[in-house]
Enzyme design. Structure first.
Site, mmCIF file in Angstrom:
data_model
loop_
_atom_site.group_PDB
_atom_site.id
_atom_site.type_symbol
_atom_site.label_atom_id
_atom_site.label_comp_id
_atom_site.label_asym_id
_atom_site.label_seq_id
_atom_site.Cartn_x
_atom_site.Cartn_y
_atom_site.Cartn_z
ATOM 1 N N ASP A 154 -0.676 10.062 -29.997
ATOM 2 C CA ASP A 154 -0.903 10.712 -31.293
ATOM 3 C C ASP A 154 -0.153 12.031 -31.440
ATOM 4 O OD1 ASP A 154 -2.335 10.703 -33.875
ATOM 5 O OD2 ASP A 154 -3.010 12.628 -33.121
ATOM 6 N N HIS A 181 -0.688 6.217 -33.993
ATOM 7 C CA HIS A 181 -0.288 7.164 -35.040
ATOM 8 C C HIS A 181 0.871 6.490 -35.770
ATOM 9 C CE1 HIS A 181 1.132 11.334 -36.395
ATOM 10 N NE2 HIS A 181 2.187 10.569 -36.596
ATOM 11 N N ASN A 298 -0.571 15.935 -40.926
ATOM 12 C CA ASN A 298 0.163 14.686 -40.757
ATOM 13 C C ASN A 298 -0.795 13.563 -40.346
ATOM 14 O OD1 ASN A 298 2.232 12.868 -40.555
ATOM 15 N ND2 ASN A 298 2.976 13.599 -38.582
ATOM 16 N N ASP A 325 -9.644 14.362 -36.712
ATOM 17 C CA ASP A 325 -8.283 14.810 -36.407
ATOM 18 C C ASP A 325 -8.241 16.345 -36.351
ATOM 19 O OD1 ASP A 325 -5.617 14.901 -35.784
ATOM 20 O OD2 ASP A 325 -4.891 14.160 -37.725
HETATM 21 ZN ZN LIG Z 1 -1.756 11.505 -35.600
#
Ligand SMILES: [Zn+2]
Length: 448
Positions: A154, A181, A298, A325
């Site tokens: 990720d 990701h 992102n 996240d």
């Molecule tokens: Zn990510």
């Protein structure tokens, strides 16, 4: 030996299926008594009159960036754990994009050792590839034996389809998911925000929705072919959601997570035009050409049509996990022009308050929201606790679903003060988090 009685509280436990008002007595780190309807008499316990409040299992976050080792100016395992407790999270999955990356047995063991005694269960995610460089598979079996619960690069995609295919093949013998990701770098290159009307207005290079969708479709094809266990991180686009829904209907072993910010904030926030329900947004308009780097993340905050598509998938069960996240950064990482700013939002402490907006709007049941933060993620990574039942180790969060509070970035316990919600009012606040004999209390609770 301490005892705490939560009296007259709405107990929502997806593990046991309970959603009823009752009394819960925590006795020396365990749930001593549970009486639906109430009636527990415990004169020697601290009594918390919790009418109107909710008691649920502690939240589980499948996607947290703790930055240690290597970037302790952004966060440490200890400050991340403190932020987690303040946000109601009792289990964190630590992402491996550290320095060095979590691609060796010793690095996985070190994170687990550093996390001991902090009151939060912190489980590391191993890197898919060595150094997260996307060139050579990391030793998945050794990382699994050391305690990794999943694998991910990720922050970076695995651009080589061949390598991702191999990783998915390995996920069968290890039994651990591959968190992808999904980003095609040839499409996203140079972009800093969602490509659309707002990016055009601001003159900021955009990241098209297709950058996510093509990678999601690739990875689904690979999972379908290999039978590997695929988990899609931070899904944010309508096209990716459609691909996910179709794949799940075909029986492909794929799951996905959505973040609070992708469910509630749009690309208009980048321009300073964002407002939450009930807030006047006129005074938040900072003018054409201005931007707020705390919104840079992102995948990027998307336009309203994408946000609605992700929410629809959360409502209909296509997406069964909300993950933060949480991506803390130092002030200097954000105090610059938009294109140079780091991607990421500090999210652990605002997750519940932000998500409660969906409940207050009538777009999501509170019961379903609790599932998305507890049993949904828990079962996805095999981390489910026992829930709220007599004899179980206390793993609980008490929150007020209605209490308003103003987000103060500087007051966050996380080292990352980077939140686009600074100054905004959220409605829904974590009051207490209990893990065994350890208890976090919000300031408001100390004054009660
Ligand atoms: Zn990510």
């Amino acid at each position: 030996m301490s005892k705490t009685l939560f009296a007259g509280v709405r107990i929502i436990c997806p593990h046991t299926g309970v959603d009823e008002v009752g009394d819960v007595l925590v006795d020396d780190g365990r749930i001593g008594l549970l009486r639906l309807g109430g009636g527990v008499d415990a004169p020697d316990a601290e009594r918390i009159d919790a009418s109107g409040m909710v008691l649920s299992p502690g939240f589980v976050d499948l996607h947290t960036h703790l930055r240690e080792p290597g970037e302790e100016q952004k966060e440490t395992i200890e400050t991340g754990a403190a932020a987690a407790l303040a946000g109601g999270f009792t289990t964190l999955c630590a992402m491996p994009n550290t320095y060095p990356a979590l691609d060796s047995r010793i690095s996985i063991e070190t994170v687990r050792e550093r996390a001991e005694g902090l009151g939060v269960r912190i489980v590391p995610i191993g890197a898919i590839t060595v150094g997260r460089m996307g060139e050579q598979l990391a030793p998945h079996h050794a990382l699994a034996a050391a305690g990794a619960v999943a694998f991910s690069d990720d922050g970076s995609p695995v651009s080589s389809a061949g390598l991702m295919r191999r990783a998915l093949q390995y996920s069968e013998p290890t039994g651990l998911p591959i968190t992808s990701h999904c980003e095609d770098l040839s499409l996203s290159a140079g972009g800093s925000m969602h490509e659309g009307a707002v990016s055009a207005r601001l003159g900021i290079p955009g990241i098209p929705a297709s950058a996510e969708e093509v990678m999601v479709r690739r990875d689904i094809a690979l999972a379908e072919e290999t039978g590997g266990r695929l988990h899609i991180a931070h899904i944010s686009t309508a096209g990716a959601v459609s691909a996910l829904r179709e794949a799940r209907a075909r029986g492909v072993p794929v799951t996905a997570e959505a973040t609070p910010h992708h469910l509630l904030l749009t690309d208009e926030w980048v321009a300073g035009w964002g407002a939450l329900d009930g807030e006047p947004n006129a005074d938040r308009i900072v003018g054409d050409g201005a931007y707020d780097t705390s919104t840079k993340v992102n995948p990027p905050l998307r336009s309203g049509d994408h946000v609605r598509a992700v929410l629809d998938a959360v409502r209909d069960g296509t997406i069964d996990v909300i993950a933060t996240d949480h991506a803390p950064h130092a002030p200097t990482d954000k105090a610059c022009e938009y294109g140079c700013a780091a991607f990421g939002i500090s999210g652990l402490e605002t997750a519940l308050g932000l998500l409660m907006l969906l409940v207050h709007r009538g777009e999501l049941d509170l019961n379903r929201l609790v599932h998305l933060l507890t049993a949904g993620p828990g079962s996805t990574f095999g981390l489910s606790g026992q829930g709220i039942r007599e004899g179980a180790v206390a793993d609980l969060v008490l929150f007020d679903p209605d209490q308003p509070w103003v987000v103060d970035g500087e007051a966050l316990l996380s080292r990352g003060k980077n939140t686009p919600l600074h100054g905004h009012t959220l409605r829904g606040k974590v009051l207490m988090t209990v893990v065994g004999t350890r208890t976090y209390r919000a300031n408001q609770m100390e004054e009660r």
